[in-house]
Design an enzyme around this catalytic site. Sequence first.
Site, PDB file in Angstrom:
ATOM      1  N   ILE A  28     -26.433  27.479 -52.102  1.00  0.00           N
ATOM      2  CA  ILE A  28     -27.786  27.429 -51.537  1.00  0.00           C
ATOM      3  C   ILE A  28     -27.807  27.772 -50.053  1.00  0.00           C
ATOM      4  O   ILE A  28     -28.868  27.811 -49.431  1.00  0.00           O
ATOM      5  CB  ILE A  28     -28.422  26.043 -51.762  1.00  0.00           C
ATOM      6  CG1 ILE A  28     -27.543  24.929 -51.178  1.00  0.00           C
ATOM      7  CG2 ILE A  28     -28.677  25.805 -53.240  1.00  0.00           C
ATOM      8  CD1 ILE A  28     -28.169  23.544 -51.256  1.00  0.00           C
ATOM      9  N   GLY A  29     -26.646  28.035 -49.487  1.00  0.00           N
ATOM     10  CA  GLY A  29     -26.581  28.401 -48.078  1.00  0.00           C
ATOM     11  C   GLY A  29     -25.193  28.886 -47.715  1.00  0.00           C
ATOM     12  O   GLY A  29     -24.197  28.438 -48.296  1.00  0.00           O
ATOM     13  N   GLU A  30     -25.131  29.823 -46.785  1.00  0.00           N
ATOM     14  CA  GLU A  30     -23.828  30.336 -46.369  1.00  0.00           C
ATOM     15  C   GLU A  30     -23.898  30.698 -44.896  1.00  0.00           C
ATOM     16  O   GLU A  30     -24.818  31.398 -44.459  1.00  0.00           O
ATOM     17  CB  GLU A  30     -23.453  31.554 -47.205  1.00  0.00           C
ATOM     18  CG  GLU A  30     -22.002  31.947 -47.086  1.00  0.00           C
ATOM     19  CD  GLU A  30     -21.508  32.749 -48.288  1.00  0.00           C
ATOM     20  OE1 GLU A  30     -20.325  33.143 -48.254  1.00  0.00           O
ATOM     21  OE2 GLU A  30     -22.284  32.972 -49.238  1.00  0.00           O
ATOM     22  N   GLY A  31     -22.936  30.194 -44.129  1.00  0.00           N
ATOM     23  CA  GLY A  31     -22.919  30.445 -42.699  1.00  0.00           C
ATOM     24  C   GLY A  31     -21.544  30.842 -42.226  1.00  0.00           C
ATOM     25  O   GLY A  31     -20.621  31.066 -43.021  1.00  0.00           O
ATOM     26  N   LYS A  35     -19.837  27.486 -46.733  1.00  0.00           N
ATOM     27  CA  LYS A  35     -20.981  27.649 -47.618  1.00  0.00           C
ATOM     28  C   LYS A  35     -21.417  26.293 -48.150  1.00  0.00           C
ATOM     29  O   LYS A  35     -20.626  25.336 -48.193  1.00  0.00           O
ATOM     30  CB  LYS A  35     -20.656  28.591 -48.767  1.00  0.00           C
ATOM     31  CG  LYS A  35     -19.575  28.105 -49.724  1.00  0.00           C
ATOM     32  CD  LYS A  35     -19.384  29.059 -50.890  1.00  0.00           C
ATOM     33  CE  LYS A  35     -18.964  30.440 -50.444  1.00  0.00           C
ATOM     34  NZ  LYS A  35     -18.719  31.359 -51.594  1.00  0.00           N
ATOM     35  N   LYS A  51     -21.325  20.883 -48.332  1.00  0.00           N
ATOM     36  CA  LYS A  51     -20.856  21.951 -47.446  1.00  0.00           C
ATOM     37  C   LYS A  51     -19.347  22.062 -47.600  1.00  0.00           C
ATOM     38  O   LYS A  51     -18.624  21.067 -47.442  1.00  0.00           O
ATOM     39  CB  LYS A  51     -21.229  21.657 -45.996  1.00  0.00           C
ATOM     40  CG  LYS A  51     -20.849  22.763 -45.028  1.00  0.00           C
ATOM     41  CD  LYS A  51     -21.338  22.444 -43.606  1.00  0.00           C
ATOM     42  CE  LYS A  51     -20.974  23.545 -42.631  1.00  0.00           C
ATOM     43  NZ  LYS A  51     -21.461  23.244 -41.246  1.00  0.00           N
ATOM     44  N   ASP A 146     -27.472  22.838 -30.720  1.00  0.00           N
ATOM     45  CA  ASP A 146     -27.776  24.002 -31.560  1.00  0.00           C
ATOM     46  C   ASP A 146     -29.089  23.768 -32.317  1.00  0.00           C
ATOM     47  O   ASP A 146     -29.183  24.064 -33.510  1.00  0.00           O
ATOM     48  CB  ASP A 146     -26.627  24.280 -32.535  1.00  0.00           C
ATOM     49  CG  ASP A 146     -26.726  25.665 -33.182  1.00  0.00           C
ATOM     50  OD1 ASP A 146     -27.434  26.528 -32.628  1.00  0.00           O
ATOM     51  OD2 ASP A 146     -26.094  25.874 -34.236  1.00  0.00           O
TER      52      ASP A 146
END
Length: 287
Positions: A28-31, A35, A51, A146
């Site tokens: 559902i998310g990747e940075g 991920k 995560k 951030d």
Amino acid sequence: MAERAKRPTAIYTSIVLRRKGYKLGKTIGEGEFGKTKIASSTIHGTNVAIKIMDRKALPTQYTVKFLPRELAILLAVNHEHIVRVHEVIEGPGGMVYIVMELMATDLLARLGKVGGRLSEKQAKTYFIQIVSAVRHLHQNDIVHRDLKCENILLAAGNKAKVSDFGFSRYLSPELSKTFCGSLAYISPEVFLGAPYDPRKSDIWSLGVMLYIMVTGRKPYDDSVVARLDTAHRDPVTYQKNTVPGESCRAFIASILQYEVSDRPDIQQVAESTWLQPGGGGNVAAAQ
């Protein structure tokens, strides 16, 4: 042992987490640093977000300096508007799994679904909650460093929560020197590479976020880096079709002060007129 070591990382991760009561689902998310996947949990009786980070694939500075801070802070903070971390699992081979509550979306994605900006009333609802979370952090000598729209996660019932503490740290007597954050949100002093008070830098980022929430655009054009310092020095402007109310504009201007000494602290932001009931739009404080 040799056969076990050859197992693909994804399969190995699945086995480790299944033994802890988690069954992985889709990404559902990747940075940059890992991920995030959805997972069902027999322990918590609901879906969670996990995560996944591989220390071996991360920059050495991050694993040595930033990751230990992030993990310590995530396990220490407890606030209704900060994403809740259920546990941190240290897996074999340098794998790290951060198990968090699952949220519906993030603020940036929400803005994309409502034409790019929010009404002042909705923006105020979220901003009160975000300020509440940042005040809790600052009161406990923690800075985020951030803050940005994609790091604000949203749940049902108009509930916002601050997330992603990869650059967070505990305050120390010395000023911060690390250049961190996203270019569109960083304060002038961070941009110039000067030692900075990270609390006041967080405040600037809050002002940028609020501007984006009510206008759907960035207050400063970060596409031409050489012009950014000049832009920071000038008062923010508004396009004709995205001009918020006068009290909201005054509030944003009070936050986006180029001089650090002129910028309010988080308590002053929380007590500002615009955030109070009747201060440019009636919104009840978050519970």
